[in-house]
Design an enzyme around this catalytic site. Structure first.
Site, short mmCIF file in Angstrom:
data_model
loop_
_atom_site.label_atom_id
_atom_site.label_comp_id
_atom_site.label_asym_id
_atom_site.label_seq_id
_atom_site.Cartn_x
_atom_site.Cartn_y
_atom_site.Cartn_z
N TYR A 50 -1.81 -1.68 10.53
CA TYR A 50 -2.00 -1.44 8.97
C TYR A 50 -0.59 -1.04 8.50
O TYR A 50 0.09 -1.54 7.59
CB TYR A 50 -3.38 -0.58 8.36
CG TYR A 50 -3.47 -0.69 6.92
CD1 TYR A 50 -3.98 -1.97 6.67
CD2 TYR A 50 -2.86 0.06 6.02
CE1 TYR A 50 -4.49 -2.11 5.21
CE2 TYR A 50 -3.08 -0.02 4.66
CZ TYR A 50 -3.79 -1.23 4.21
OH TYR A 50 -4.12 -1.17 2.97
N SER A 92 0.76 -0.98 -0.10
CA SER A 92 -0.02 -0.06 0.06
C SER A 92 0.92 1.20 -0.24
O SER A 92 2.16 1.02 0.23
CB SER A 92 -0.72 0.09 1.24
OG SER A 92 -1.40 1.20 1.58
P1 NAD Z 1 -11.21 -6.29 -0.18
O1 NAD Z 1 -11.84 -6.32 1.15
O2 NAD Z 1 -12.13 -5.77 -1.30
O3 NAD Z 1 -10.67 -7.57 -0.29
C1 NAD Z 1 -9.87 -8.08 0.73
C2 NAD Z 1 -9.94 -9.55 0.43
O4 NAD Z 1 -9.35 -10.22 1.61
C3 NAD Z 1 -11.23 -10.47 0.14
O5 NAD Z 1 -11.34 -11.34 -0.48
C4 NAD Z 1 -11.57 -10.93 1.69
O6 NAD Z 1 -12.45 -12.14 1.62
C5 NAD Z 1 -9.93 -11.34 1.87
N1 NAD Z 1 -9.75 -11.76 2.96
C6 NAD Z 1 -9.85 -10.87 4.24
N2 NAD Z 1 -9.47 -11.68 5.46
C7 NAD Z 1 -8.97 -12.74 4.95
C8 NAD Z 1 -8.28 -13.93 5.70
N3 NAD Z 1 -8.23 -13.99 7.12
N4 NAD Z 1 -8.12 -14.90 4.95
C9 NAD Z 1 -8.24 -15.07 3.52
N5 NAD Z 1 -8.83 -13.87 3.04
C10 NAD Z 1 -9.09 -12.86 3.56
O7 NAD Z 1 -10.17 -5.33 -0.11
P2 NAD Z 1 -9.11 -4.62 -1.00
O8 NAD Z 1 -9.28 -3.14 -0.89
O9 NAD Z 1 -9.12 -5.35 -2.29
O10 NAD Z 1 -7.74 -4.98 -0.45
C11 NAD Z 1 -6.88 -6.17 -0.88
C12 NAD Z 1 -5.38 -5.68 -0.70
O11 NAD Z 1 -5.16 -4.30 -1.21
C13 NAD Z 1 -5.22 -5.53 0.80
O12 NAD Z 1 -3.92 -6.12 1.17
C14 NAD Z 1 -5.24 -4.17 1.04
O13 NAD Z 1 -4.35 -3.64 2.46
C15 NAD Z 1 -4.52 -3.41 -0.15
N6 NAD Z 1 -4.72 -2.16 -0.64
C16 NAD Z 1 -6.05 -1.66 -0.66
C17 NAD Z 1 -6.36 -0.38 -1.03
C18 NAD Z 1 -7.62 0.32 -1.13
O14 NAD Z 1 -7.64 1.63 -1.53
N7 NAD Z 1 -8.79 -0.49 -1.24
C19 NAD Z 1 -5.05 0.41 -1.01
C20 NAD Z 1 -3.83 -0.01 -0.76
C21 NAD Z 1 -3.65 -1.28 -0.30
#
Ligand code: NAD
Length: 260
Positions: A155, A142
Site C-alpha cells: 500500500y 493517502s
Molecule cells: P472502500 O473500500 O470504501 O472503496 C473502495 C472502492 O474501490 C469500492 O468502490 C470498491 O468496489 C472499489 N474497488 C476495489 N477493488 C476494485 C477493482 N479491482 N476494480 C474496481 N473497483 C474496485 O475504500 P475507501 O476507504 O473509500 O478507499 C478509496 C481510496 O481512498 C483508496 O484508494 C484508498 O487507498 C484511499 N484512502 C482511504 C483512506 C481511508 O482511511 N479510508 C485513507 C487514505 C486513502
C-alpha cells in the site's frame, strides 16, 4: 460550476469515491461510476446530489486490475458523454502483513489496483482532455503516499508511486489546461478502514468504539476521521478556476498525521 463536464470516478460504489462523485455531481458534472458490489444505491445517491442540475449518471463495472477492462470503461465513458473531463483515480484495496509474510498475489493486486490502474486511465483520458484544452486528474493517494506505516509495504509503495505519477503528469502538462493533483487522506471511516477497526477490536478484545479510539490515537492528532464530504470539497476546489495553477501537489487532509 461543472455543468457540461463529465467526471469518471473509479471505485465509487462506496466510501471516498462515492463522496467525491456526489460532490462533483452537486456542481453539475455528469458522472460515470465504477466499482464492485451493489451499485444502484450509489447511482441513486449521485443522481440525487446532481438532481437540480439534471446530471446524468452511468456505471461501468471494470475491474481496475485489468488493463483491458479499463480501456473498455474509458471507451464506454467517451461514447456515453463525449469525453472524460475530470478523472478521479480512487479505487484501492489494502492488505496488512510484514514484508516477509506478504502474499505475493496481494502485492501484485495492490500495485495493479492502487497504482497501475491510474497510469492506464490517465494515458487513455489525456488525449481528449488536451484536445479540449481543459482537464482535471485527481489521484486519491493517502497520507501513506507521504509517510509509511509498518505492515503496509504494498500500500505504501503504491501510494508513494501514485504521488510520483501525479507529479510527472502535472509537469508534462504544465503549460496546458490539464492539471493533475493528489489527495492524501488520513483515516476516513469507510468499509476499507472499518475492517482495520474490526481487526483491532479482535486483537485487543475491546468494543468497536474503543478500537476506533485506539486506531485514531496511534496516528491522527485531531482524533477525528476525515470525511468523504470534506474530500469531495477538496476535489471540487481542484476543479474550480482557483485550481488552475495548482499542479502536482499531494495535499494531505489527515488531522495533522504527516505534520508529526
Ligand atoms: P472502500 O473500500 O470504501 O472503496 C473502495 C472502492 O474501490 C469500492 O468502490 C470498491 O468496489 C472499489 N474497488 C476495489 N477493488 C476494485 C477493482 N479491482 N476494480 C474496481 N473497483 C474496485 O475504500 P475507501 O476507504 O473509500 O478507499 C478509496 C481510496 O481512498 C483508496 O484508494 C484508498 O487507498 C484511499 N484512502 C482511504 C483512506 C481511508 O482511511 N479510508 C485513507 C487514505 C486513502
Amino acid at each position: 460550476m461543472l455543468k457540461g463536464k463529465t467526471a469518471l470516478v473509479t471505485g465509487s460504489t462506496s466510501g471516498i469515491g462515492l463522496g467525491i462523485a456526489q460532490a462533483l455531481a452537486a456542481q453539475g458534472a455528469h458522472v460515470v461510476l465504477n466499482g464492485f458490489g451493489e451499485y444502484q444505491g450509489a447511482v441513486d445517491a449521485v443522481h440525487a446530489a446532481g438532481a437540480t442540475h439534471g446530471v446524468q449518471v452511468d456505471y461501468h463495472g471494470a475491474d481496475m486490475s485489468q488493463p483491458n477492462d479499463i480501456a473498455a470503461m474509458m471507451d464506454f465513458a467517451a461514447q456515453r458523454f463525449g469525453r472524460v473531463d475530470i478523472l478521479v483515480n480512487n479505487a484501492g484495496i489494502q492488505h496488512v502483513a510484514p514484508v516477509q509474510d506478504f502474499p505475493t498475489e496481494k502485492w501484485d493486486a495492490i500495485l495493479a489496483i492502487n497504482l497501475s490502474s491510474a497510469f492506464h486511465t490517465t494515458r487513455l483520458a489525456l488525449p481528449a482532455m488536451l484536445a479540449a484544452g481543459w482537464g482535471r486528474i485527481i489521484n486519491v493517494a493517502s497520507v501513506h503516499g507521504l509517510v509509511a506505516s509498518a505492515q503496509k509495504s504494498a500500500y505504501v509503495a503504491a501510494k508513494h508511486g501514485i504521488v510520483g505519477l501525479t507529479k510527472v503528469t502535472a509537469l508534462e502538462n504544465a503549460t496546458t489546461g490539464v492539471t493533475c493533483n493528489a489527495i492524501c487522506p488520513g483515516w476516513v471511516l469507510t468499509p476499507l478502514v472499518q475492517k482495520q477497526v474490526d481487526a483491532k477490536a479482535v486483537q485487543y478484545g475491546v468494543s468497536n468504539a474503543e478500537a476506533t479510539k485506539l486506531l485514531l490515537g496511534e496516528k491522527e492528532p485531531s482524533l477525528e476521521f476525515t470525511t468523504p464530504e470534506e474530500l469531495g470539497a477538496l476535489a471540487v476546489f481542484f476543479c474550480s478556476p482557483a485550481g488552475n495553477n495548482v499542479r502536482g501537489v499531494a495535499w494531505n487532509m489527515d488531522g495533522g498525521w504527516a505534520a508529526q
